[in-house]
Scaffold this active site. Structure first.
Site, short mmCIF file in Angstrom:
data_model
loop_
_atom_site.label_atom_id
_atom_site.label_comp_id
_atom_site.label_asym_id
_atom_site.label_seq_id
_atom_site.Cartn_x
_atom_site.Cartn_y
_atom_site.Cartn_z
N LYS A 180 -43.46 10.90 14.49
CA LYS A 180 -43.12 10.15 13.42
C LYS A 180 -43.17 8.66 13.75
O LYS A 180 -42.62 9.02 15.03
CB LYS A 180 -41.87 10.19 12.79
CG LYS A 180 -42.25 9.95 10.95
CD LYS A 180 -42.62 11.13 10.32
CE LYS A 180 -42.58 10.01 9.15
NZ LYS A 180 -42.82 11.70 7.42
N ASP B 229 -45.56 7.04 5.16
CA ASP B 229 -44.66 7.71 4.70
C ASP B 229 -43.84 6.48 3.63
O ASP B 229 -45.04 5.20 2.59
CB ASP B 229 -43.81 7.80 5.65
CG ASP B 229 -42.77 8.71 5.53
OD1 ASP B 229 -42.73 9.94 4.79
OD2 ASP B 229 -41.43 8.60 5.47
P1 NDP Z 1 -43.06 5.07 -1.20
O1 NDP Z 1 -42.41 4.04 -0.33
O2 NDP Z 1 -44.29 5.35 -2.02
O3 NDP Z 1 -41.83 5.82 -2.45
C1 NDP Z 1 -40.18 5.19 -2.23
C2 NDP Z 1 -39.95 5.80 -3.44
O4 NDP Z 1 -38.46 6.61 -2.88
C3 NDP Z 1 -39.34 4.32 -4.47
O5 NDP Z 1 -39.16 4.18 -5.65
C4 NDP Z 1 -37.98 4.02 -3.18
O6 NDP Z 1 -37.22 3.59 -4.56
C5 NDP Z 1 -37.45 5.96 -3.28
N1 NDP Z 1 -36.71 5.38 -2.30
C6 NDP Z 1 -36.15 5.09 -1.02
N2 NDP Z 1 -35.99 4.96 -0.27
C7 NDP Z 1 -34.71 5.32 -1.45
C8 NDP Z 1 -33.40 5.09 -1.32
N3 NDP Z 1 -32.39 5.28 0.14
N4 NDP Z 1 -32.45 5.89 -1.54
C9 NDP Z 1 -32.90 5.65 -3.47
N5 NDP Z 1 -34.46 5.86 -3.94
C10 NDP Z 1 -35.13 5.54 -2.53
O7 NDP Z 1 -42.95 6.30 -0.96
P2 NDP Z 1 -43.48 7.94 -0.88
O8 NDP Z 1 -43.28 8.08 -2.05
O9 NDP Z 1 -44.72 7.91 0.54
O10 NDP Z 1 -42.61 8.65 0.48
C11 NDP Z 1 -41.00 9.35 -0.76
C12 NDP Z 1 -40.89 10.59 -0.11
O11 NDP Z 1 -41.46 12.10 0.13
C13 NDP Z 1 -40.25 10.12 1.80
O12 NDP Z 1 -39.08 11.20 1.49
C14 NDP Z 1 -41.34 10.72 2.19
O13 NDP Z 1 -40.84 10.87 3.37
C15 NDP Z 1 -41.96 11.84 1.25
N6 NDP Z 1 -42.72 11.94 2.03
C16 NDP Z 1 -44.36 10.74 2.19
C17 NDP Z 1 -45.46 11.88 1.71
C18 NDP Z 1 -46.50 11.00 1.91
O14 NDP Z 1 -48.04 11.15 2.19
N7 NDP Z 1 -46.52 9.95 1.30
C19 NDP Z 1 -45.82 13.08 2.99
C20 NDP Z 1 -44.99 13.76 2.55
C21 NDP Z 1 -43.29 13.37 2.89
P3 NDP Z 1 -36.95 1.45 -3.42
O15 NDP Z 1 -39.26 0.94 -4.39
O16 NDP Z 1 -36.24 1.04 -4.93
O17 NDP Z 1 -37.21 1.37 -2.75
O1 2IT Z 2 -44.42 13.42 6.12
C1 2IT Z 2 -45.35 13.28 5.93
O2 2IT Z 2 -45.79 14.29 6.10
C2 2IT Z 2 -45.61 12.11 5.89
N1 2IT Z 2 -45.74 11.13 5.48
C3 2IT Z 2 -47.17 12.32 6.07
C4 2IT Z 2 -48.25 12.56 7.21
C5 2IT Z 2 -49.72 12.03 7.57
O3 2IT Z 2 -49.99 12.37 9.08
O4 2IT Z 2 -50.29 12.57 6.44
#
Ligand code: NDP
Ligand code: 2IT
Length: 448
Positions: free
Chosen positions: A129, A169
Site C-alpha cells: 500500500k 484508494d
Molecule cells: P474516495 O476518495 O472515492 O471516497 C471516499 C469517501 O469517503 C468520500 O465520500 C469521503 O468524503 C469519505 N471519507 C474519506 N475519509 C473520510 C473521513 N476521514 N471521515 C469521513 N468520511 C471520509 O475513496 P474510495 O471510495 O475509493 O474508498 C473508500 C474506502 O474503500 C476506503 O476505506 C478505501 O480504503 C476502501 N477501498 C477502496 C477500494 C477501491 O478500489 N477504491 C478497494 C477496497 C477498499 P470526503 O469527500 O468528505 O473526504
Molecule cells: O484496498 C484495496 O483493496 C484497494 N484500494 C484496491 C487495491 C488494488 O490494487 O486494486
C-alpha cells in the site's frame, strides 16, 4: 491452546513496541492475530518458522519527499509512502491513498490488511500500500497533475509489473492513475500497462474495475444474506461515503432489489427515504466533484444532516464505504437495536473492535473488509491478466468473473469458519484463509 494464546500476545506486544504510535497498524494486527490461535494450535510448524513475526514486518518501506508547485507558484512539500509488505504470492499489489491523515501507521495497516485480502481472492498478488498526506480537495487539475508527476518521479524506481503494482484508494481515481501512468511511461520509456491498475479503458484499463469494489461488496452481502435464506429484495440499506466504492455499491444494491436511503461524506449525510437517486449522485460526485450536501438542492424531499451520524438512520443492511473506524461500538449498538441484519464493509477496517464485538454478539451477518471489499483488487488482477495477454474483455464477461470470485471468497470464508467450529464468523474465516495461503509459500521459500 493457552500457550499459543500467550505466544500470540507476545508477538503482538513486540509489534506494538517496534512500531510506536501506529495505532491503526496495531489494531489491524491484533484482529488478525486473535483469529490465528486455532490455526497455530493445529499447525505448530508455522510458529517454528516464525511466520507470524515475519508477516508483521514489511519486506520494504519507502518514504520520500514530494515537492510540487501550486497554482500560485508556491512550493509545497508532502510526504510519499510505499510499504511493500509481502510478496509470497506475487508482486506487491494495493492502492495509493491521498488524504491529509495519511502517515506510516495508516499505510502499514492498509498494507497489512491487503496481504490477507489479496490471498483470499485466490489471485497471484502480494500485499502493499502507499500514498501521501497530500490533500486533493479544492486542488485544480493542474495541481493534481504536478503532484502526481512529482510523486511518481520517486516511486517509479520501486515499481514494475513483476515487482509492485499500485492502484487507487481514497483520493486516487482514474484521473490520478492517468497522470501517474503518464509519468511512469515517460520516465522509463516503457509502455508497461500492468504497472498500475484502474487505468482508463482506452489505455489498458479493465472494464468493471471502476465499479468493482462497490459491486463486489453488494455481491458479498448478497451471498451472506442467501446463506441465511434471505436476499436484498425490499431491504432498506445505508451506505456511508459517496466516493468510488459507495457510488457503485448503491448502483448494484439497487439492481439486486435493495433500496439505499442514505449516503455521506466527511461533513454530513443525506437521508432520502424515497431512495438515493443514482444519476444525481454520480453527476455530483464524479462529474462536478461537489459535496453531498448539494444533493438536497436537486431532491428537496431529502434531508441533509451536517455533522450527523449516518448509522442512526434505521436500516436492514449497513455498508460502510468511507474510511477506517467510522463505525464504533455506539453506532453498532444503534444499528442492532434498529433491526439491522447484515453489515458488509466496502471500506478497510471501518468498524472498531468494539463495533465488531457488538455485531458478532448480536449474531448478525458481518462481512469484514478483507473479504467483502476484495472485488476491487480482484478486478485489478483481472486487469493485469488482460494486460499480460494484450486482451480486453467485455463488461458482461468481466462482471460475471467478479461475481464468481465474490461467491468463491464467501464460500471459502464461510466453510473455514465452520471447519474451525465458528459458523458464520467471517472474520475468523477470512483471516485463516488469507493467512494459510500466504504461510504455505513462505515456508516453501525458506528463510527469506
Ligand atoms: P474516495 O476518495 O472515492 O471516497 C471516499 C469517501 O469517503 C468520500 O465520500 C469521503 O468524503 C469519505 N471519507 C474519506 N475519509 C473520510 C473521513 N476521514 N471521515 C469521513 N468520511 C471520509 O475513496 P474510495 O471510495 O475509493 O474508498 C473508500 C474506502 O474503500 C476506503 O476505506 C478505501 O480504503 C476502501 N477501498 C477502496 C477500494 C477501491 O478500489 N477504491 C478497494 C477496497 C477498499 P470526503 O469527500 O468528505 O473526504
Ligand atoms: O484496498 C484495496 O483493496 C484497494 N484500494 C484496491 C487495491 C488494488 O490494487 O486494486
Amino acid at each position: 491452546m493457552t500457550q499459543v494464546v500467550e505466544q500470540v500476545e507476545c508477538i503482538y506486544q513486540e509489534v506494538v513496541r517496534r512500531n510506536p504510535g501506529e495505532h491503526e497498524f496495531h489494531q489491524a494486527v491484533k484482529e488478525v492475530l486473535e483469529s490465528l490461535v486455532p490455526v497455530l494450535t493445529r499447525h505448530p510448524h508455522y510458529a517454528e518458522h516464525r511466520i507470524i513475526e515475519r508477516i508483521c514486518e514489511p519486506e520494504r518501506q519507502v518514504i520520500f519527499r514530494v515537492p510540487w508547485q501550486d497554482d500560485t507558484g508556491r512550493v509545497q512539500i508532502n510526504r510519499g509512502f510505499r510499504v511493500q509488505f509481502n510478496s509470497a504470492l506475487g508482486p506487491y499489489k494495493g492502492g495509493l491513498r491521498f488524504h491529509p491523515s495519511v502517515y506510516l501507521g495508516i499505510v502499514k495497516f492498509l498494507g497489512f490488511e491487503q496481504i490477507f485480502k489479496n490471498a483470499v481472492t485466490g489471485m497471484p498478488i502480494g500485499g502493499g500500500k502507499g500514498g501521501s498526506d497530500f490533500d486533493p480537495k479544492g486542488r485544480s487539475d493542474g495541481e493534481i497533475m504536478r503532484f502526481c508527476q512529482s510523486f511518481m518521479t520517486e516511486l517509479h524506481r520501486h515499481l514494475g509489473e513483476y515487482t509492485d503494482v499500485p492502484a487507487g484508494d481514497i483520493g486516487v481515481g482514474a484521473r490520478e492513475i492517468g497522470f501517474l501512468f503518464g509519468q511512469y511511461k515517460r520516465l522509463t520509456n516503457r509502455y508497461e500497462s500492468a504497472v498500475l491498475t484502474g487505468k482508463g479503458p482506452s489505455w489498458g484499463g479493465a472494464l468493471v474495475r471502476r465499479e468493482a469494489t462497490g459491486y463486489g461488496v453488494a455481491f458479498f452481502i448478497d451471498e451472506m444474506l442467501r446463506a441465511r435464506g434471505q436476499s436484498f429484495e425490499g431491504k432498506t440499506c445505508v451506505v456511508s461515503g459517496s466516493g468510488n466504492v459507495a457510488v457503485y455499491a448503491v448502483e448494484k444494491i439497487h439492481e439486486l432489489g435493495g433500496k439505499v436511503v442514505a449516503c455521506s461524506d466527511s461533513d454530513g449525510f443525506v437521508h432520502h427515504p424515497a431512495g438515493i437517486e443514482l444519476e444525481t449522485l454520480k453527476r455530483l460526485k464524479e462529474v462536478e466533484r461537489r459535496r453531498i450536501r448539494d444533493y438536497v438542492e436537486i431532491h428537496p424531499d431529502a434531508v441533509y444532516r451536517h455533522g450527523g451520524r449516518i448509522w442512526d438512520v434505521p436500516c436492514d443492511v449497513a455498508v460502510p464505504c468511507a474510511t477506517q473506524n467510522e463505525l464504533d461500538g455506539d453506532a453498532a449498538r444503534r444499528l442492532v437495536s434498529n433491526g439491522c441484519l447484515a453489515v458488509g464493509e466496502g471500506a478497510n477496517m471501518p468498524t472498531t473492535p468494539e463495533g465488531i464485538k457488538v455485531f458478532q454478539e448480536a449474531g448478525i451477518a458481518y462481512g469484514p473488509g478483507k473479504a467483502a471489499n476484495a472485488g476491487g483488487v480482484s478486478t485489478s488482477a483481472l486487469e493485469m491478466q488482460q494486460n499480460a495477454s494484450r486482451d480486453a474483455w467485455t463488461f458482461e464477461y468481466t462482471e460475471r468473473k467478479l461475481r464468481e470470485i465474490m461467491k468463491e471468497i464467501h464460500r471459502a470464508c464461510h466453510e473455514t469458519a465452520e471447519e474451525y467450529g465458528r459458523p458464520g464468523d467471517y472474520v475468523l474465516g477470512a483471516n485463516i484463509v488469507g493467512f494459510t495461503r500466504v504461510a504455505e509459500p513462505m515456508v516453501a521459500f525458506g528463510l527469506i
